[in-house]
Design an enzyme around this catalytic site. Structure first.
Site, PDB file in Angstrom:
ATOM      1  N   GLU A 145       0.989  -1.294  -0.081  1.00  0.00           N
ATOM      2  CA  GLU A 145       0.167  -0.098  -0.085  1.00  0.00           C
ATOM      3  C   GLU A 145       0.791   1.156  -0.076  1.00  0.00           C
ATOM      4  O   GLU A 145       0.515   2.135  -0.749  1.00  0.00           O
ATOM      5  CB  GLU A 145      -0.818  -0.090   1.264  1.00  0.00           C
ATOM      6  CG  GLU A 145      -1.733  -1.034   1.414  1.00  0.00           C
ATOM      7  CD  GLU A 145      -1.050  -2.302   2.276  1.00  0.00           C
ATOM      8  OE1 GLU A 145      -2.047  -2.563   2.951  1.00  0.00           O
ATOM      9  OE2 GLU A 145      -0.101  -2.681   2.243  1.00  0.00           O
ATOM     10  N   ARG A 190      16.336 -32.220  -9.104  1.00  0.00           N
ATOM     11  CA  ARG A 190      16.973 -32.412 -10.426  1.00  0.00           C
ATOM     12  C   ARG A 190      15.974 -32.906 -11.272  1.00  0.00           C
ATOM     13  O   ARG A 190      15.042 -33.729 -10.935  1.00  0.00           O
ATOM     14  CB  ARG A 190      17.955 -33.449 -10.271  1.00  0.00           C
ATOM     15  CG  ARG A 190      18.963 -33.003  -9.244  1.00  0.00           C
ATOM     16  CD  ARG A 190      20.439 -34.096  -9.368  1.00  0.00           C
ATOM     17  NE  ARG A 190      19.894 -35.561  -8.836  1.00  0.00           N
ATOM     18  CZ  ARG A 190      19.963 -35.583  -7.617  1.00  0.00           C
ATOM     19  NH1 ARG A 190      19.998 -34.875  -6.697  1.00  0.00           N
ATOM     20  NH2 ARG A 190      19.711 -36.948  -7.258  1.00  0.00           N
TER      21      ARG A 190
END
Length: 347
Positions: free
Chosen positions: A55, A210
């Site tokens: 904000e 992986r």
């Protein structure tokens, strides 16, 4: 005043902006400031600990008085406390914002309450706009707020008769390629991966995420080793893309607190029967992933060790969340009977 459709569209934009920020100790939050006519005046998002909240980031892009009478559309209820920065609720009031629309309530005991403060100052407040999407974005952060620690997933691979290795200790590979690929995908989703030093000494795992061809995936979990024995200087885990952390393993809640302070939302435990049993025994296993292969091994190398179960009435009860076939193997996902629901795979 901007229409409801305009505000919903702005919320969609704020949710996209939020994803620009890092996931960590603080939530990912986005904000859009709309003029009374519904035009976008400014946008912002939270860029990490110590930086302006979404904000305030958006308000900073406007000239003095530029937000007077405007609507602030924010993905999370504006905070109402002073931390690294001041309360967003006060910043919005001081800027002259007339209306605040947000998606998700802030569950924090200290940070929550911004909506109430805004209403007390005469600001119109509407909560719950596109709540489901906002909750999905903040799913792991909200889980940390509920639990007071990262969410823990305990994973193991086992034979049909509940063994993790053959009599000689070999365990490569109990499960097939599809199951192993699924494990690596889930490693990449986790913030930290935990193994016991016994597993590190016996198997020398890299603890990386992986692809099937062995290449490192873009997202890598923080490697964590538990135990009092030293990890060798040439151990594969020491070549991990991220520097490993070492804990003696005697105080699992303290270890999880330390990981939370580093911004970890989710912890993936796959460190062998001793470590898995410690998390289950301590009531810290929010989710269990059991990869079951259609093989029989016999012997005494069980998936768990001592759990403190003296009789059937003391059994650790788990709820079945899902069963999925992966090649010839099954993935059985379970959650603690009193625990939170496990994170969706696509979060």
């Amino acid at each position: 005043m901007a229409s409801g459709d305009t505000e919903r569209a702005a919320m969609g934009r704020a949710l996209r902006l939020a994803r620009n920020g890092p996931r960590g100790v603080n939530p990912q939050v986005g904000a859009v400031i709309l003029s009374p006519a519904g035009d976008v005046l400014a946008e912002g998002w939270h860029r990490g600990v110590g930086s302006a909240h979404a904000e305030v980031d958006a308000l900073s892009r406007l000239p003095a008085g530029g937000a007077r009478g405007a609507t602030a559309v924010v993905t999370l209820e504006p905070c109402d406390h002073t931390g690294h920065t001041g309360p967003c609720s006060e910043a919005l009031v001081e800027a002259g914002v007339a209306r605040v629309v947000y998606a998700v309530d802030d569950p924090g005991a200290e940070s929550g309450g911004g909506a109430e403060r805004l209403r007390a100052a005469g600001v119109e407040v509407v909560g719950g706009v596109r709540r489901d999407e906002g909750s999905a974005l903040l799913d792991s952060w909200l889980a940390v707020q509920r639990l007071g620690r990262p969410r823990v997933t305990v994973k193991w691979a086992q034979s049909l008769d509940g063994r993790v290795a053959a009599a000689d200790g070999t365990s490569t590979w109990i499960t097939g390629a599809a199951a192993r690929a699924d494990v690596h995908r889930r490693r990449a989703l986790a913030d930290a991966i935990v193994a016991g030093v016994g597993t590190v000494l016996a198997d020398d795992p890299a603890l990386t995420a992986r692809s099937p061809d062995g290449a490192l995936l873009p997202d890598q979990p923080l490697p964590v080793v538990l135990g009092t024995r030293p990890t060798p200087a040439d151990a594969a885990v020491r070549r991990h893309p991220r520097e490993p952390l070492f804990f003696d393993g005697r105080d699992l809640p303290a270890m999880l607190t330390a990981l939370r302070e580093r911004g970890a939302h989710s912890v993936f435990v796959e460190g062998g029967p001793t470590v898995a049993s410690a998390f289950v025994r301590s009531g810290l296993a929010d989710e269990v992933l059991a990869y079951v292969a259609p093989v029989l091994l016999g012997g005494d190398r069980l998936v768990t060790g001592e759990l403190g179960v003296g009789s059937i009435g003391d059994a650790v009860r788990l709820e079945l969340a899902s069963v999925q076939r992966l090649g010839d193997d099954l993935l059985v996902a379970l959650r603690h009977a009193q625990g939170p629901e496990p994170r969706e795979d696509n979060s």
